[in-house]
Design an enzyme around this catalytic site. Sequence first.
Site, short mmCIF file in Angstrom:
data_model
loop_
_atom_site.label_atom_id
_atom_site.label_comp_id
_atom_site.label_asym_id
_atom_site.label_seq_id
_atom_site.Cartn_x
_atom_site.Cartn_y
_atom_site.Cartn_z
N LYS A 213 -86.64 -16.40 -65.74
CA LYS A 213 -86.31 -17.01 -67.75
C LYS A 213 -85.88 -16.18 -67.83
O LYS A 213 -85.25 -14.45 -68.00
CB LYS A 213 -87.22 -16.66 -68.48
CG LYS A 213 -87.29 -16.24 -69.89
CD LYS A 213 -88.47 -17.06 -70.51
CE LYS A 213 -88.26 -16.67 -72.16
NZ LYS A 213 -89.96 -16.56 -72.78
N ASP A 218 -84.45 -14.00 -77.97
CA ASP A 218 -85.66 -14.54 -77.89
C ASP A 218 -85.76 -14.42 -79.79
O ASP A 218 -86.73 -14.22 -80.58
CB ASP A 218 -86.47 -15.09 -77.46
CG ASP A 218 -87.54 -16.43 -77.83
OD1 ASP A 218 -87.62 -17.16 -78.67
OD2 ASP A 218 -88.84 -16.06 -77.42
N LYS A 225 -89.82 -16.05 -85.04
CA LYS A 225 -90.66 -15.00 -85.06
C LYS A 225 -91.36 -14.73 -86.52
O LYS A 225 -89.60 -14.16 -87.11
CB LYS A 225 -90.25 -14.41 -83.89
CG LYS A 225 -90.29 -15.11 -82.60
CD LYS A 225 -90.82 -13.95 -81.70
CE LYS A 225 -90.27 -14.89 -80.15
NZ LYS A 225 -91.44 -15.43 -80.07
N ASP A 235 -86.60 -10.89 -73.44
CA ASP A 235 -86.90 -11.79 -72.89
C ASP A 235 -86.10 -12.39 -71.32
O ASP A 235 -85.91 -13.71 -70.95
CB ASP A 235 -86.43 -13.36 -74.21
CG ASP A 235 -87.80 -13.36 -73.56
OD1 ASP A 235 -89.12 -13.70 -73.16
OD2 ASP A 235 -88.03 -14.86 -74.66
N ASP A 294 -90.59 -22.25 -80.53
CA ASP A 294 -90.78 -20.63 -80.39
C ASP A 294 -91.70 -21.05 -78.84
O ASP A 294 -90.99 -19.37 -77.19
CB ASP A 294 -91.64 -19.66 -80.85
CG ASP A 294 -91.44 -18.74 -80.49
OD1 ASP A 294 -90.46 -17.95 -79.79
OD2 ASP A 294 -91.75 -17.97 -80.86
N GLU A 296 -90.35 -21.64 -75.27
CA GLU A 296 -88.91 -21.99 -74.78
C GLU A 296 -88.22 -21.63 -73.82
O GLU A 296 -87.99 -22.80 -72.88
CB GLU A 296 -87.53 -21.80 -75.98
CG GLU A 296 -87.20 -19.84 -75.50
CD GLU A 296 -87.85 -19.19 -75.48
OE1 GLU A 296 -88.97 -19.07 -76.32
OE2 GLU A 296 -87.99 -17.77 -74.90
N ARG A 298 -90.65 -21.84 -71.43
CA ARG A 298 -90.91 -23.00 -70.32
C ARG A 298 -89.98 -24.35 -69.90
O ARG A 298 -90.11 -25.20 -69.16
CB ARG A 298 -92.33 -23.47 -70.71
CG ARG A 298 -92.56 -24.71 -72.71
CD ARG A 298 -94.01 -24.11 -73.34
NE ARG A 298 -94.49 -22.92 -73.16
CZ ARG A 298 -95.44 -23.06 -73.55
NH1 ARG A 298 -96.31 -24.07 -73.83
NH2 ARG A 298 -96.16 -21.66 -73.92
N1 BES Z 1 -90.65 -15.01 -74.19
C1 BES Z 1 -92.01 -15.20 -75.82
C2 BES Z 1 -93.01 -14.15 -74.65
C3 BES Z 1 -93.69 -13.40 -75.60
C4 BES Z 1 -93.77 -12.63 -76.57
C5 BES Z 1 -93.26 -11.97 -74.57
C6 BES Z 1 -94.71 -11.69 -76.92
C7 BES Z 1 -93.60 -10.79 -74.82
C8 BES Z 1 -94.42 -10.97 -76.23
C9 BES Z 1 -92.02 -16.65 -75.70
O1 BES Z 1 -91.06 -17.33 -76.01
C10 BES Z 1 -92.74 -16.90 -76.47
O2 BES Z 1 -92.71 -16.92 -77.52
N2 BES Z 1 -93.84 -18.04 -77.26
C11 BES Z 1 -94.84 -17.87 -77.57
C12 BES Z 1 -95.58 -19.78 -77.18
C13 BES Z 1 -95.73 -20.42 -78.58
C14 BES Z 1 -95.02 -20.45 -79.02
C15 BES Z 1 -97.10 -21.57 -77.63
C16 BES Z 1 -96.12 -17.24 -77.94
O3 BES Z 1 -96.18 -16.37 -77.17
O4 BES Z 1 -96.13 -17.29 -79.35
ZN ZN Z 2 -89.49 -16.10 -75.15
MN MN Z 3 -90.53 -17.65 -77.76
#
Ligand code: BES
Ligand code: ZN
Ligand code: MN
Length: 447
Positions: A213, A218, A225, A235, A294, A296, A298
């Site tokens: 990834k 992000d 966020k 990220d 968010d 993104e 996947r």
């Molecule tokens: N890059 C984040 C995942 C992440 C969050 C990594 C906090 C490290 C710390 C990812 O893109 C993300 O935002 N995931 C969301 C998914 C949700 C919207 C289903 C998450 O984990 O909140």
């Molecule tokens: Zn992310």
């Molecule tokens: Mn994200």
Amino acid sequence: MIEFKISKETTDINVDFTNKTEKHKGFEGKEGETLWKDEKTILAGIGEKPTGETYRRTAGIILNIIRKKEPKSATFNNAGENAKEIAEGILLASYSFDKYKEKKNHSLTTVHIPEAKNTNFEELTKLFEAVNYSREIANENSNIITPTFLVKEAKRISKETGLKCTILGKKELEEEKLGLILGVGSGGEHEPALIILEHGSDKDGTPIALIGKGVCFDTGGLNIKIQQMQDMRFDMCGAATVLALMKLSDEKKIRRHIIGVIPAVENFVDAKSYRPGDIYTACNGATVEISNTDAEGRLILGDAIAYTVKKYKPEKIITIATLTGAVLVALGDYIAGLVSTDDKTAKEIIAAGETTGEYVWQLPINKDYIEEMKGDRSTCKNLGYADGKYAGTITGAAFLTYFTDKTPLTHLDTAGLSWMTKQRWYYEKGATGFGVRLLWEWLRKKK
Ligand code: BES
Ligand code: ZN
Ligand code: MN
């Protein structure tokens, strides 16, 4: 770089690994305990049942203590069978991202490990250079490590090595219809790209695909966020791991066919940003409803997987990604999450983690979770059930199976491990390079 020696010479500091008690000084030799015995000698507790990881961690802890005295050289005594792990702990702990620091961290020049007769320090140093390379690009500002930078970096690596480099820029992404990468990347200042590095050829067998990834920053996109945005330059740690592994594959001339793939984007807020509720089409024809911008990672992995499957027909796919906050809820920052449709590979990677100290825990997946990702108006949607709250790490992986065309997939969710929020053992705060040693150990041993 540190020079390792096995000769016994007088050095500035002596480190003695021990589990013996020095009662009068309140030292019991337990794992993690330390005691300055005199000006030059420090005792390092390893406890009753030390493992390789005990030595790695202890060496890291000791290095952080002794560097305060700014020694040039040190001897690590009583290494026993664990000289290699001690050297590993030292190499990890010696790395520091100090480009923006006023006072640079002190580093040792020479390390003596008299019991290291069987350790190949040259090989080890190369491996850790790759690990620390991945940490360096992950730690650097996200306004420097952009998709454009990653493209240039892949080209540079390709020029320096025998790796073949293919770049799909915006135009090629459009021609090949990678609608998910284009969608996520649409709000970014820098254009999205798909970076492909190839080591070996069909002569070396059916390829293994390593997909990392590469979200350079992000923000969450329009679903912006509200937490932890300040960490989101990390990220792209999956991408950094893949770059390091491809460099290593070339340097160490491993006889395998390996495809390293990096979807590189910025997930930003802009009038051009992709929108929640809209449907985007991946290059395999799957349509995806964007439940949340968010989620993104996947999306870009999905498109990258579908493209890789179509072009290279790999025998198996490994994805490495800081994919979900949910993996931190499940496992914290001590063990990474793994979800796999390929039990053999899962077991091999878990075993490799026991060797390198990069621990991995397998979470389940079955058709029920995969069905939860089905869309009402589209092939699938990018949030799992209960608004993405249930089984977040598993549903993230379940989404990826819509793009594999049944190619076995092993997915590593390293959101808890790719960087540390505080100093620990041999890691300074910041990027860890998680996955480089792990996947190298797996690739090296794999039958
Ligand atoms: N890059 C984040 C995942 C992440 C969050 C990594 C906090 C490290 C710390 C990812 O893109 C993300 O935002 N995931 C969301 C998914 C949700 C919207 C289903 C998450 O984990 O909140
Ligand atoms: Zn992310
Ligand atoms: Mn994200």
